[in-house]
Write a protein that holds these residues in place. Structure first.
Motif, PDB file in Angstrom:
ATOM      1  N   LYS A  67       0.813  -1.217   0.000  1.00 32.20           N
ATOM      2  CA  LYS A  67       0.000   0.000   0.000  1.00 32.20           C
ATOM      3  C   LYS A  67       0.847   1.269   0.000  1.00 32.20           C
ATOM      4  N   TYR A  68       1.920   1.284   0.787  1.00 33.97           N
ATOM      5  CA  TYR A  68       2.685   2.520   0.941  1.00 33.97           C
ATOM      6  C   TYR A  68       4.102   2.463   0.379  1.00 33.97           C
ATOM      7  N   GLY A  69       4.576   1.274   0.049  1.00 36.08           N
ATOM      8  CA  GLY A  69       5.955   1.151  -0.393  1.00 36.08           C
ATOM      9  C   GLY A  69       6.940   1.212   0.755  1.00 36.08           C
ATOM     10  N   LEU A  70       6.470   0.936   1.981  1.00 37.05           N
ATOM     11  CA  LEU A  70       7.305   1.021   3.177  1.00 37.05           C
ATOM     12  C   LEU A  70       7.802  -0.349   3.588  1.00 37.05           C
ATOM     13  N   ASP A  71       9.116  -0.499   3.697  1.00 36.37           N
ATOM     14  CA  ASP A  71       9.658  -1.750   4.226  1.00 36.37           C
ATOM     15  C   ASP A  71       9.942  -1.567   5.718  1.00 36.37           C
ATOM     16  N   ASP A  72      10.437  -2.597   6.373  1.00 33.53           N
ATOM     17  CA  ASP A  72      10.659  -2.525   7.819  1.00 33.53           C
ATOM     18  C   ASP A  72      11.668  -1.439   8.191  1.00 33.53           C
ATOM     19  N   ARG A  76      10.957   1.487  10.802  1.00 32.37           N
ATOM     20  CA  ARG A  76      11.838   1.791  11.937  1.00 32.37           C
ATOM     21  C   ARG A  76      12.111   3.292  12.002  1.00 32.37           C
ATOM     22  N   GLY A  77      12.349   3.903  10.845  1.00 33.68           N
ATOM     23  CA  GLY A  77      12.574   5.350  10.795  1.00 33.68           C
ATOM     24  C   GLY A  77      11.367   6.126  11.287  1.00 33.68           C
ATOM     25  N   ILE A  78      10.173   5.694  10.881  1.00 34.66           N
ATOM     26  CA  ILE A  78       8.950   6.338  11.366  1.00 34.66           C
ATOM     27  C   ILE A  78       8.840   6.159  12.877  1.00 34.66           C
ATOM     28  N   ALA A  79       9.143   4.954  13.351  1.00 33.42           N
ATOM     29  CA  ALA A  79       9.069   4.697  14.801  1.00 33.42           C
ATOM     30  C   ALA A  79      10.036   5.609  15.553  1.00 33.42           C
ATOM     31  N   LYS A  80      11.262   5.758  15.029  1.00 34.40           N
ATOM     32  CA  LYS A  80      12.235   6.654  15.683  1.00 34.40           C
ATOM     33  C   LYS A  80      11.717   8.082  15.706  1.00 34.40           C
ATOM     34  N   SER A  81      11.152   8.532  14.603  1.00 29.06           N
ATOM     35  CA  SER A  81      10.623   9.888  14.539  1.00 29.06           C
ATOM     36  C   SER A  81       9.438  10.060  15.477  1.00 29.06           C
ATOM     37  N   MET A  82       8.592   9.017  15.592  1.00 28.57           N
ATOM     38  CA  MET A  82       7.456   9.083  16.516  1.00 28.57           C
ATOM     39  C   MET A  82       7.954   9.203  17.946  1.00 28.57           C
ATOM     40  N   SER A 101      19.644   8.699   4.992  1.00 29.36           N
ATOM     41  CA  SER A 101      18.717   7.854   5.744  1.00 29.36           C
ATOM     42  C   SER A 101      17.827   8.702   6.648  1.00 29.36           C
ATOM     43  N   LYS A 102      18.409   9.690   7.299  1.00 30.14           N
ATOM     44  CA  LYS A 102      17.623  10.525   8.210  1.00 30.14           C
ATOM     45  C   LYS A 102      16.622  11.396   7.447  1.00 30.14           C
ATOM     46  N   ILE A 103      17.008  11.893   6.273  1.00 29.63           N
ATOM     47  CA  ILE A 103      16.073  12.666   5.446  1.00 29.63           C
ATOM     48  C   ILE A 103      14.906  11.775   5.019  1.00 29.63           C
ATOM     49  N   ILE A 127       4.276  -1.691  13.873  1.00 28.62           N
ATOM     50  CA  ILE A 127       5.567  -1.307  14.470  1.00 28.62           C
ATOM     51  C   ILE A 127       5.683  -1.905  15.872  1.00 28.62           C
ATOM     52  N   ASP A 128       4.617  -1.788  16.662  1.00 24.74           N
ATOM     53  CA  ASP A 128       4.630  -2.339  18.016  1.00 24.74           C
ATOM     54  C   ASP A 128       4.739  -3.863  17.998  1.00 24.74           C
ATOM     55  N   GLU A 129       3.975  -4.503  17.106  1.00 22.45           N
ATOM     56  CA  GLU A 129       3.980  -5.968  17.024  1.00 22.45           C
ATOM     57  C   GLU A 129       5.364  -6.489  16.644  1.00 22.45           C
ATOM     58  N   LYS A 130       6.010  -5.814  15.699  1.00 19.75           N
ATOM     59  CA  LYS A 130       7.331  -6.246  15.233  1.00 19.75           C
ATOM     60  C   LYS A 130       8.470  -5.701  16.104  1.00 19.75           C
ATOM     61  N   ASP A 131       8.109  -4.831  17.079  1.00 20.57           N
ATOM     62  CA  ASP A 131       9.092  -4.216  17.971  1.00 20.57           C
ATOM     63  C   ASP A 131      10.204  -3.524  17.178  1.00 20.57           C
ATOM     64  N   LEU A 132       9.777  -2.677  16.249  1.00 24.11           N
ATOM     65  CA  LEU A 132      10.728  -1.954  15.380  1.00 24.11           C
ATOM     66  C   LEU A 132      11.250  -0.714  16.060  1.00 24.11           C
TER      67      LEU A 132
END
Length: 132
Positions: A67-72, A76-82, A101-103, A127-132
Protein backbone atom coordinates in the motif's frame (compact mmCIF):
# COMPACT_ATOMS: atom_id res chain seq x y z
CA UNK A 1 9.81 5.87 -0.89
CA UNK A 2 6.50 6.35 0.87
CA UNK A 3 3.63 6.63 -1.58
CA UNK A 4 0.01 5.65 -1.17
CA UNK A 5 -1.38 7.19 -4.34
CA UNK A 6 -3.37 4.81 -6.54
CA UNK A 7 -0.81 4.97 -9.37
CA UNK A 8 1.95 3.66 -7.09
CA UNK A 9 -0.29 1.05 -5.51
CA UNK A 10 -1.42 -0.43 -8.80
CA UNK A 11 2.18 -0.52 -10.07
CA UNK A 12 3.37 -2.33 -6.92
CA UNK A 13 0.52 -4.88 -7.05
CA UNK A 14 1.06 -5.52 -10.76
CA UNK A 15 4.85 -5.84 -10.28
CA UNK A 16 4.41 -8.34 -7.44
CA UNK A 17 1.84 -10.34 -9.42
CA UNK A 18 4.13 -10.53 -12.43
CA UNK A 19 7.22 -11.38 -10.35
CA UNK A 20 5.30 -14.32 -8.88
CA UNK A 21 4.22 -15.26 -12.42
CA UNK A 22 0.55 -15.10 -11.47
CA UNK A 23 -2.25 -14.25 -13.84
CA UNK A 24 -5.04 -11.88 -12.88
CA UNK A 25 -7.66 -14.69 -12.61
CA UNK A 26 -5.43 -16.56 -10.14
CA UNK A 27 -5.11 -13.52 -7.89
CA UNK A 28 -8.83 -12.79 -8.28
CA UNK A 29 -9.65 -16.32 -7.08
CA UNK A 30 -7.31 -15.93 -4.09
CA UNK A 31 -9.06 -12.69 -3.10
CA UNK A 32 -12.52 -14.13 -3.71
CA UNK A 33 -13.23 -11.60 -6.46
CA UNK A 34 -14.48 -12.07 -9.98
CA UNK A 35 -11.85 -11.58 -12.65
CA UNK A 36 -13.62 -8.41 -13.80
CA UNK A 37 -13.68 -6.97 -10.27
CA UNK A 38 -9.99 -7.77 -9.75
CA UNK A 39 -8.97 -6.24 -13.10
CA UNK A 40 -10.83 -3.06 -12.15
CA UNK A 41 -9.13 -2.87 -8.77
CA UNK A 42 -5.71 -3.55 -10.20
CA UNK A 43 -6.36 -0.88 -12.82
CA UNK A 44 -7.43 1.82 -10.35
CA UNK A 45 -5.44 0.70 -7.27
CA UNK A 46 -8.59 0.60 -5.15
CA UNK A 47 -8.09 -2.35 -2.77
CA UNK A 48 -9.53 -2.72 0.72
CA UNK A 49 -7.26 -3.27 3.72
CA UNK A 50 -8.44 -6.90 3.81
CA UNK A 51 -7.26 -7.27 0.22
CA UNK A 52 -3.87 -5.81 1.15
CA UNK A 53 -3.58 -8.37 3.96
CA UNK A 54 -4.43 -11.25 1.62
CA UNK A 55 -2.12 -9.97 -1.12
CA UNK A 56 0.70 -9.59 1.40
CA UNK A 57 0.20 -13.22 2.41
CA UNK A 58 0.13 -14.33 -1.23
CA UNK A 59 3.25 -12.34 -2.13
CA UNK A 60 5.09 -13.12 1.13
CA UNK A 61 5.50 -9.47 2.09
CA UNK A 62 3.77 -6.91 4.30
CA UNK A 63 0.67 -4.89 3.44
CA UNK A 64 2.73 -1.75 4.10
CA UNK A 65 5.03 -2.56 1.18
CA UNK A 66 2.02 -3.02 -1.09
CA UNK A 67 0.00 0.00 0.00
CA UNK A 68 2.68 2.52 0.94
CA UNK A 69 5.96 1.15 -0.39
CA UNK A 70 7.30 1.02 3.18
CA UNK A 71 9.66 -1.75 4.23
CA UNK A 72 10.66 -2.52 7.82
CA UNK A 73 13.62 -0.11 7.64
CA UNK A 74 11.26 2.70 6.63
CA UNK A 75 8.91 1.76 9.48
CA UNK A 76 11.84 1.79 11.94
CA UNK A 77 12.57 5.35 10.79
CA UNK A 78 8.95 6.34 11.37
CA UNK A 79 9.07 4.70 14.80
CA UNK A 80 12.24 6.65 15.68
CA UNK A 81 10.62 9.89 14.54
CA UNK A 82 7.46 9.08 16.52
CA UNK A 83 9.50 8.46 19.65
CA UNK A 84 11.41 11.72 19.15
CA UNK A 85 8.26 13.76 18.61
CA UNK A 86 6.49 12.10 21.54
CA UNK A 87 9.29 13.40 23.78
CA UNK A 88 8.58 16.87 22.34
CA UNK A 89 12.02 17.07 20.80
CA UNK A 90 13.04 17.88 17.31
CA UNK A 91 15.29 15.22 15.85
CA UNK A 92 18.85 16.50 15.67
CA UNK A 93 21.33 15.24 13.14
CA UNK A 94 25.06 15.47 12.79
CA UNK A 95 25.88 16.70 9.32
CA UNK A 96 26.80 13.84 7.00
CA UNK A 97 26.04 11.28 9.71
CA UNK A 98 23.80 8.93 7.72
CA UNK A 99 22.19 12.05 6.26
CA UNK A 100 20.26 10.41 3.41
CA UNK A 101 18.72 7.85 5.74
CA UNK A 102 17.62 10.52 8.21
CA UNK A 103 16.07 12.67 5.45
CA UNK A 104 14.15 9.60 4.23
CA UNK A 105 13.01 8.90 7.82
CA UNK A 106 11.71 12.47 8.20
CA UNK A 107 10.06 12.46 4.78
CA UNK A 108 8.32 9.16 5.53
CA UNK A 109 7.29 10.45 8.97
CA UNK A 110 5.77 13.66 7.58
CA UNK A 111 3.84 11.60 5.02
CA UNK A 112 2.81 9.20 7.80
CA UNK A 113 1.36 12.19 9.69
CA UNK A 114 -0.74 13.08 6.64
CA UNK A 115 -2.56 9.73 6.76
CA UNK A 116 -5.91 9.41 8.46
CA UNK A 117 -5.95 8.11 12.03
CA UNK A 118 -7.05 4.58 11.12
CA UNK A 119 -4.13 4.16 8.70
CA UNK A 120 -1.70 5.59 11.26
CA UNK A 121 -3.03 3.13 13.84
CA UNK A 122 -2.48 0.17 11.48
CA UNK A 123 1.13 1.20 10.98
CA UNK A 124 1.67 1.84 14.71
CA UNK A 125 0.21 -1.58 15.56
CA UNK A 126 2.57 -3.25 13.10
CA UNK A 127 5.57 -1.31 14.47
CA UNK A 128 4.63 -2.34 18.02
CA UNK A 129 3.98 -5.97 17.02
CA UNK A 130 7.33 -6.25 15.23
CA UNK A 131 9.09 -4.22 17.97
CA UNK A 132 10.73 -1.95 15.38
Amino acid sequence: MFSSDSESIKERIKDFRKSFKLKQPEVADYLGLTRTAYVGREKDGNFTWDHFLLLAELFDTTPFILKYGLDDDDLRGIAKSMRSSSRMQQPTFTIFDDFDSKITDLSNYSQFLSLDASEQNLIISYIDEKDL
